[in-house]
Design an enzyme around this catalytic site. Structure first.
Site, PDB file in Angstrom:
ATOM      1  CG  ASN A 105      -1.676   1.241   1.455  1.00 25.19           C
ATOM      2  OD1 ASN A 105      -1.800   2.061   0.535  1.00 25.19           O
ATOM      3  ND2 ASN A 105      -2.221   1.424   2.654  1.00 25.19           N
ATOM      4  CE  LYS A 144      -0.079   3.422   4.774  1.00 23.57           C
ATOM      5  NZ  LYS A 144      -0.059   3.563   6.210  1.00 23.57           N
ATOM      6  CG  HIS A 149      -5.880   2.064   5.369  1.00 19.58           C
ATOM      7  ND1 HIS A 149      -5.417   3.016   6.250  1.00 19.58           N
ATOM      8  CD2 HIS A 149      -4.864   1.186   5.189  1.00 19.58           C
ATOM      9  CE1 HIS A 149      -4.161   2.715   6.579  1.00 19.58           C
ATOM     10  NE2 HIS A 149      -3.807   1.615   5.941  1.00 19.58           N
ATOM     11  CD  GLU A 200      -2.910   5.681   6.776  1.00 23.24           C
ATOM     12  OE1 GLU A 200      -2.948   5.720   5.534  1.00 23.24           O
ATOM     13  OE2 GLU A 200      -1.951   5.199   7.422  1.00 23.24           O
ATOM     14  CD  GLU A 231      -3.330  -2.364   7.590  1.00 22.79           C
ATOM     15  OE1 GLU A 231      -2.192  -2.525   7.155  1.00 22.79           O
ATOM     16  OE2 GLU A 231      -4.027  -1.380   7.302  1.00 22.79           O
ATOM     17  N   GLY A 251       2.482   2.554  10.823  1.00 22.51           N
ATOM     18  CA  GLY A 251       3.447   3.636  10.642  1.00 22.51           C
ATOM     19  C   GLY A 251       4.138   4.054  11.924  1.00 22.51           C
ATOM     20  CB  SER A 281       5.292  -1.372  12.028  1.00 24.13           C
ATOM     21  OG  SER A 281       4.871  -0.041  12.270  1.00 24.13           O
TER      22      SER A 281
HETATM   23  P1  PGA Z   1       2.848   0.604   7.651  1.00 29.11           P
HETATM   24  O1  PGA Z   1       1.367   0.763   7.046  1.00 29.11           O
HETATM   25  O2  PGA Z   1       3.404  -0.689   7.109  1.00 29.11           O
HETATM   26  O3  PGA Z   1       3.596   1.815   7.186  1.00 29.11           O
HETATM   27  O4  PGA Z   1       2.706   0.549   9.140  1.00 29.11           O
HETATM   28  C1  PGA Z   1       0.517  -0.339   6.898  1.00 29.11           C
HETATM   29  C2  PGA Z   1      -0.798   0.104   6.286  1.00 29.11           C
HETATM   30  O5  PGA Z   1      -1.285   1.176   6.650  1.00 29.11           O
HETATM   31  O6  PGA Z   1      -1.376  -0.590   5.436  1.00 29.11           O
END
Ligand code: PGA
Length: 261
Positions: free
Chosen positions: A11, A13, A103, A105, A173, A179, A219
């Site tokens: 992903n 983003k 997601h 976010e 997640e 992140g 992460s």
């Molecule tokens: P990250 O994000 O690996 O940077 O923690 C995972 C995601 O949001 O899908």
């Protein structure tokens, strides 16, 4: 490992314009070719921003790359006066297979509700796209309700009321792990995946629950991926930051080299 084919999903983003996207996909495909990655054994998918999709699709088709194209979101509507929205029909035309839905976010910054996510899952089914349904708890929810309660509630809502349930993927997640550099332990991830699978078998059917891939995300790096995928319950990973780094992402795709069962 189970019969389910592992999925490694990158992903991106809101990173990389279409030119940078072409460069990354080219380098990634060379890197995976160099290590003789077996795409029949481990599926690899990239989820670029909307503006990159056409360029990446063209590259995948022209060079016959075994990468699978995904999108990061879609509209719950098919077409019409919805400024800024992108229809599932348009994504299907671009040979997109997977679409991330719900997601954290988007739940957090765009106020997406369980109802919106349910409608987006319906839009995916309608347009023959495979939703990657994201679920996960915040730190507060983890402390108050444990790890599985919120993901199960979110998944139940996302799958509610569909006349027909087509293929879907679930990504667990934990919000506190995205992140942040903090990761769930592989035992925690396996435990939540097991409970999510149980809830799919109760809500949909045992057949669907045993065919559905459940990923871990948050992460993930090449140094910790093997732990998650050593469990029968976890069928892949959704990778954010590390999917923008060729060496890291290639290392994640090669997780089987680190798994010793
Ligand atoms: P990250 O994000 O690996 O940077 O923690 C995972 C995601 O949001 O899908």
């Amino acid at each position: 490992m189970s019969e389910r084919k592992p999925l490694i999903a990158g992903n991106w983003k809101m990173n990389l314009d279409h030119q940078q996207a072409i460069a990354l996909v080219q380098k990634l495909s060379w890197a995976l070719k160099d290590v003789s990655h077996d795409f029949d054994k481990v599926e690899v998918s990239v989820f670029p921003p909307y503006t990159d999709l056409r360029s990446v699709q063209t590259l995948i088709e022209a060079d016959k790359l075994p990468l699978v194209l995904g999108a990061q979101d879609l509209s719950k509507f098919d077409s019409g006066a919805y400024t800024g929205e992108v229809s599932g029909a348009f994504l299907k035309k671009l040979a997109v297979k997977y679409v991330i839905v719900g997601h954290s976010e988007r739940r957090q910054h765009h106020n997406e509700t369980d109802e919106d996510i349910q409608a987006k899952v319906a839009a995916c089914f309608k347009h023959n796209l495979v939703p990657v349904i994201c679920v996960g708890e915040t730190l507060e929810e983890l402390e108050e309700q444990g790890a599985a309660a919120v993901p199960i509630r979110q998944l139940t809502a996302a799958l509610a009321g569909h006349k027909e349930v087509n293929e879907f993927v679930v990504a667990y997640e934990p919000v506190w792990a995205i992140g942040t550099g903090k990761v769930a332990t592989s035992e925690q991830a396996a435990e939540v995946a097991k409970k999510l699978r149980q809830s799919i078998s109760e809500q949909v059917s045992i057949e669907v629950s045993s065919a559905t891939r459940i990923l871990y995300g948050g992460s993930v790096k090449s140094s910790n991926v093997a732990g998650f995928l050593a469990s029968e319950e976890v069928d892949g990973v959704l990778v954010g930051g590390a999917s923008l780094d060729i060496d890291e992402f290639t290392g994640i795709c090669r997780f089987q080299k680190h798994v010793t069962l």
